[in-house]
Design an enzyme around this catalytic site. Sequence first.
Site, PDB file in Angstrom:
ATOM      1  N   GLU A  79       2.048   0.046  -4.938  1.00 17.90           N
ATOM      2  CA  GLU A  79       1.053   1.035  -5.354  1.00 17.90           C
ATOM      3  C   GLU A  79       1.703   2.420  -5.367  1.00 17.90           C
ATOM      4  OE1 GLU A  79      -3.229   2.916  -3.885  1.00 17.90           O
ATOM      5  OE2 GLU A  79      -1.645   2.431  -2.458  1.00 17.90           O
ATOM      6  N   ASP A  88       0.828  -1.198   0.000  1.00 17.15           N
ATOM      7  CA  ASP A  88       0.000   0.000   0.000  1.00 17.15           C
ATOM      8  C   ASP A  88       0.871   1.261   0.000  1.00 17.15           C
ATOM      9  OD1 ASP A  88      -2.646   1.317   0.413  1.00 17.15           O
ATOM     10  OD2 ASP A  88      -1.763   1.883   2.335  1.00 17.15           O
TER      11      ASP A  88
END
Length: 616
Positions: free
Chosen positions: A357, A328
Amino acid sequence: MKTALLLLMAYGFVFSEAEQKVSRVEPINWWVGMANPNLQLMIYGDNLKHLEITIDHPGVLLKKAHYVDNANYVFVDLEISESAKAGEIPLQFWSDEQMVASVSYPLLSRAPNSAARDGFSNKDVIYLITPDRFVNGDLSNDEVPQMSEGISRDKPGGRHGGDLQGIINKLDYIADMGFTQLWLNPVLENAMETYSYHGYSTTDYYAVDPRYGDNELYKSLSEQANAKGIGLIMDVILNHIGSNHWWMKDMPMKDWTNHQGKFVGTTHLREALHDPNAAEIDRRGFDDGWFVPTMPDLNQRNAFVANYLIQNSIWWVEYANLSGIRVDTYSYPDKQFLSQWTKRVMAEYPSLNIVGEEWSLNPAITAYWQRGSKRHDDYESELPSVFDFSLQHAVIKSLTETEKWNSGWITTYQSLANDFLYGDPSNLVTFPDNHDMTRVYDLLKQDPELTRMALALFATTRGIPQIYYGTEILMAGADDHGIIRSDFPGGWPGDQKNGFTGKGLTEQQQLTQSFVRKLLNFRKQEPLLHQGKLMHFGPRDGVYVYFRYLPDSSARIMVIMNKNQDEYALDLARFQEILPLAKYRAVNVLEDSASAVTDTIIVDGKKATILKLTEF
């Protein structure tokens, strides 16, 4: 303390009568035979600072005990040699030559070939699930006494009751649809008062949230998915924790979090990490700032924080037999830490895949993080994959904008033309939407034909496609995250519609589900879509054409994207460099029809035509 003790005991820890001295040891176990022989234990208890620690286990050496700001913590460095045997390591705590506590620490044997595991790859299609919103397979864990937030299915931002058992119950559906990897939004404990369902506010790095199940059930999910040819990808958060994490009640060190536990918001100015003209205050403002007040930002420049996070990621890969990691907010942690984290994880599992990400539409910024990319500096990264946000944005624009010289399909063409920036464009994860953005069906103005075209493109262009749960049945959702992450119909008792059986679905929903099933099962068996190179041609008249091919084979996959309402006669003359033969046999893989191809192909309007071409 009592809850922590019960968790430790459940994982094999044995405590002395003075167990109140030690309440946590993390990682909660380790393994013999890891590539890195060094292990750092974080031990938490009651006034440990003045205690001497000893161990007695063949092949395991206690190198150093680090006593830090907070007297309730000690960090212990162990060296586990190749000769070490699995068993219980006795950690003994002494004061004035009196043993005041002891812990039996589990050292386990590794599963065969664990280090050589294969990660997810461009052979796969990833199914992204928000666990709370997929299927409620165990009604008994909807309300858990120690968790402050219970079930509230009437609230978009509340917990709805989906869990790991629900996913296990639907593994046959997932496999039948053609998905070969599962990426779940975070499943670790989120003991937050509200909005805990999304999982991105971790409060315990070593415990699955009890409203989803437990660690053993997560491991069982992995095993049962593997038995059906489906890998499991874990969503890992290195940047921040939840404000109710147990650390926040008794911080190990003053600099454990950035800004010493006080909220200072991030600038989100990711360009500052790459800008040669940037001020240092802007760089620090980006990666040291917090997302929101309830997500304390971890200070990975603290070596103990860094070690903790690295070991935790390795622990979950080993424990749950993961096929990959999704990271993340990849660029938000400290940049040098990310280099260290990728190197150490990949050193343990050289064929694992990890996708970061980096939500940027600028491929130069995204490519910077991928292993093998050419960079403007000497930064070292072992990150295998990144998400291709540029392509997602381009495809949506291509399908919704008027076709002109500078808009329409040319946007997708230009995005893919940037592949020279990436170390390995075939290892990018591509997607029509995800849990953080408006559903693709809404992005495409709830046009089912355009939605199917987008799905066909992501399934056949280069990269590893990821599809969000419910996209296969045209689930809608925009603006509010709780609406975007709506419940999959049929996942709860009493649901009037059922996406698993087709009950109550519209004709277009059923058509799209059948389309996705056929498309992905074809993809699963087609090497040209796994290893094939990509050659695309400049779009003309609202039609975009590309090929997947292998240099040593005359077979081709030809994809024709016609977004016009009317059918189109495609002249094959300009494709001679990729179609050198006079005649090909074409199988329309989505319509199960075959024909000879010579000079022209007639393609339907608002449709993706996928042809398998072989020498006639």
